[in-house]
Design a protein around this motif. Structure first.
Motif, PDB file in Angstrom:
ATOM      1  N   UNK A   1       0.840  -1.203   0.000  1.00  0.00           N
ATOM      2  CA  UNK A   1       0.000   0.000   0.000  1.00  0.00           C
ATOM      3  C   UNK A   1       0.865   1.239   0.000  1.00  0.00           C
ATOM      4  N   UNK A   2       0.355   2.291  -0.586  1.00  0.00           N
ATOM      5  CA  UNK A   2       1.048   3.571  -0.610  1.00  0.00           C
ATOM      6  C   UNK A   2       0.229   4.582   0.191  1.00  0.00           C
ATOM      7  N   UNK A   3       0.869   5.474   0.925  1.00  0.00           N
ATOM      8  CA  UNK A   3       0.129   6.459   1.710  1.00  0.00           C
ATOM      9  C   UNK A   3      -0.561   7.494   0.831  1.00  0.00           C
ATOM     10  N   UNK A   4      -1.676   7.978   1.321  1.00  0.00           N
ATOM     11  CA  UNK A   4      -2.466   9.000   0.632  1.00  0.00           C
ATOM     12  C   UNK A   4      -2.330  10.320   1.377  1.00  0.00           C
ATOM     13  N   UNK A   5      -1.867  11.360   0.668  1.00  0.00           N
ATOM     14  CA  UNK A   5      -1.734  12.695   1.235  1.00  0.00           C
ATOM     15  C   UNK A   5      -2.838  13.573   0.670  1.00  0.00           C
ATOM     16  N   UNK A   6      -3.535  14.303   1.534  1.00  0.00           N
ATOM     17  CA  UNK A   6      -4.740  15.038   1.141  1.00  0.00           C
ATOM     18  C   UNK A   6      -4.567  16.517   1.466  1.00  0.00           C
ATOM     19  N   UNK A   7      -4.704  17.362   0.462  1.00  0.00           N
ATOM     20  CA  UNK A   7      -4.643  18.808   0.684  1.00  0.00           C
ATOM     21  C   UNK A   7      -5.886  19.258   1.445  1.00  0.00           C
ATOM     22  N   UNK A   8      -5.832  20.443   2.021  1.00  0.00           N
ATOM     23  CA  UNK A   8      -6.936  20.950   2.846  1.00  0.00           C
ATOM     24  C   UNK A   8      -7.763  22.015   2.118  1.00  0.00           C
ATOM     25  N   UNK A   9      -7.181  23.210   1.952  1.00  0.00           N
ATOM     26  CA  UNK A   9      -7.906  24.288   1.284  1.00  0.00           C
ATOM     27  C   UNK A   9      -8.140  23.945  -0.185  1.00  0.00           C
ATOM     28  N   UNK A  10      -9.372  24.104  -0.622  1.00  0.00           N
ATOM     29  CA  UNK A  10      -9.709  23.811  -2.007  1.00  0.00           C
ATOM     30  C   UNK A  10     -10.070  22.366  -2.254  1.00  0.00           C
ATOM     31  N   UNK A  11      -9.873  21.522  -1.245  1.00  0.00           N
ATOM     32  CA  UNK A  11     -10.184  20.091  -1.372  1.00  0.00           C
ATOM     33  C   UNK A  11     -11.216  19.680  -0.319  1.00  0.00           C
ATOM     34  N   UNK A  12     -10.865  19.893   0.938  1.00  0.00           N
ATOM     35  CA  UNK A  12     -11.777  19.586   2.048  1.00  0.00           C
ATOM     36  C   UNK A  12     -12.549  20.830   2.452  1.00  0.00           C
ATOM     37  N   UNK A  13     -11.862  21.954   2.459  1.00  0.00           N
ATOM     38  CA  UNK A  13     -12.455  23.228   2.861  1.00  0.00           C
ATOM     39  C   UNK A  13     -12.565  24.149   1.649  1.00  0.00           C
ATOM     40  N   UNK A  14     -13.755  24.625   1.389  1.00  0.00           N
ATOM     41  CA  UNK A  14     -13.994  25.603   0.329  1.00  0.00           C
ATOM     42  C   UNK A  14     -14.596  26.842   0.990  1.00  0.00           C
ATOM     43  N   UNK A  29     -12.193   6.513   3.849  1.00  0.00           N
ATOM     44  CA  UNK A  29     -10.785   6.364   4.211  1.00  0.00           C
ATOM     45  C   UNK A  29     -10.647   5.546   5.494  1.00  0.00           C
ATOM     46  N   UNK A  30     -11.471   5.885   6.491  1.00  0.00           N
ATOM     47  CA  UNK A  30     -11.391   5.201   7.784  1.00  0.00           C
ATOM     48  C   UNK A  30     -11.818   3.740   7.671  1.00  0.00           C
ATOM     49  N   UNK A  31     -12.926   3.502   7.003  1.00  0.00           N
ATOM     50  CA  UNK A  31     -13.461   2.145   6.879  1.00  0.00           C
ATOM     51  C   UNK A  31     -12.508   1.245   6.105  1.00  0.00           C
ATOM     52  N   UNK A  32     -11.828   1.811   5.129  1.00  0.00           N
ATOM     53  CA  UNK A  32     -10.941   1.032   4.263  1.00  0.00           C
ATOM     54  C   UNK A  32      -9.533   0.895   4.829  1.00  0.00           C
ATOM     55  N   UNK A  33      -9.275   1.548   5.973  1.00  0.00           N
ATOM     56  CA  UNK A  33      -7.952   1.513   6.607  1.00  0.00           C
ATOM     57  C   UNK A  33      -6.836   1.958   5.664  1.00  0.00           C
ATOM     58  N   UNK A  34      -7.123   2.960   4.870  1.00  0.00           N
ATOM     59  CA  UNK A  34      -6.116   3.508   3.968  1.00  0.00           C
ATOM     60  C   UNK A  34      -5.187   4.411   4.771  1.00  0.00           C
ATOM     61  N   UNK A  35      -3.880   4.205   4.695  1.00  0.00           N
ATOM     62  CA  UNK A  35      -2.944   5.084   5.412  1.00  0.00           C
ATOM     63  C   UNK A  35      -2.966   6.476   4.787  1.00  0.00           C
ATOM     64  N   UNK A  36      -3.409   7.452   5.551  1.00  0.00           N
ATOM     65  CA  UNK A  36      -3.628   8.790   4.974  1.00  0.00           C
ATOM     66  C   UNK A  36      -3.364   9.865   5.995  1.00  0.00           C
TER      67      UNK A  36
END
Length: 256
Positions: A1-14, A29-36
């Motif tokens: 598995x590869x880690x997932x990095x998630x931006x904040x502004x413009x992605x989660x927060x608009x 993400x939580x249910x799938x246990x994806x490292x993020x």
């Protein structure tokens, strides 16, 4: 598995709200246990303030979060004892005991909003000409609060670099150091690769791809489809819901 990095502004927060599908995305993400983790260039918030913001919006974050402010603070404390800091007033206390207005070893630059003016630029210029190093929390060209494009700190930092002939140490994206720090904090080797989802074509997506990661460009923030031209992301999506489909494909073995 590869880690997932998630931006904040413009992605989660608009603007001042979270995107309509943000809760569904993090449940996935939580249910799938994806490292993020969240990897934000924000210099307006610590990770704690970011989590509080999301909690106030009804989203309890269960993955790590890093901001450019957090990682800059960690870097500065390891490398300097005397600094001059340009950031929002409510964050300056994090550098308590290190502030030196006379002869700093480094000038630390984050977001100061409309306090950018000639006097401020000249003050920074003189600190640097007197020997201070330049530490940039990030070097974004512009950003989009409340739906309106405005200049970001990168424009002013570049001017200081030009005038002094000195290069800033950049902590946030697109610095490989920032991606590497996040990947390793998740317990992975940087050489194994990673996935970055962000709204900034240059600093999020192409920067990740340039160092061996995969990039997912989401068109909910600053980058519009007509701006892509020949700079091609690995994937382009219009929402976090669409991003979930891509992520499932990238983690095919896990979802078989």
């Amino acid at each position: 598995m590869k880690p997932l990095l998630i931006d904040f502004d413009g992605v989660i927060k608009i603007g001042n709200e979270i995107t309509p599908d943000a809760k569904e995305f993090f449940e996935f993400i939580n249910k799938s246990n994806i490292p993020a983790c969240i990897l934000s260039n924000s210099t307006l918030r610590t990770s704690g303030l970011m989590k509080n913001f999301l909690k106030d919006k009804g989203l309890e974050l269960r993955i790590p979060a890093f901001t450019a402010f957090d990682v800059t603070l960690e870097f500065v404390k390891k490398n300097y004892s005397k600094v001059k800091v340009y950031c929002r007033d409510y964050l300056i206390h994090h550098f308590e005991g290190m502030i030196d207005n006379e002869n700093p070893q480094a000038v630390v630059i984050g977001d100061i909003g409309n306090r950018w003016n000639y006097d401020t630029m000249n003050e920074i210029f003189n600190y640097v000409m007197n020997g201070a190093e330049i530490i940039a929390m990030h070097k974004n060209k512009f950003w989009q609060p409340e739906g309106k494009l405005i200049l970001d700190a990168g424009a002013f930092i570049t001017a200081i670099e030009f005038a002094t002939g000195k290069q800033a140490t950049v902590i946030g994206k697109p610095s490989p150091l920032y991606f590497k720090t996040a990947v390793e904090k998740l317990g992975f080797s940087f050489q194994q690769g990673f996935i970055m989802i962000g709204d900034d074509l240059e600093n999020d997506v192409l920067a990740a791809q340039a160092i061996g990661g995969k990039g997912i460009l989401i068109l909910t923030g600053k980058t519009k489809s007509e701006e892509i031209e020949d700079n091609i992301p690995n994937f382009i999506v219009n929402s976090l819901s669409e991003a979930m489909t891509i992520i499932k494909k990238l983690f095919t073995k896990k979802f078989d």
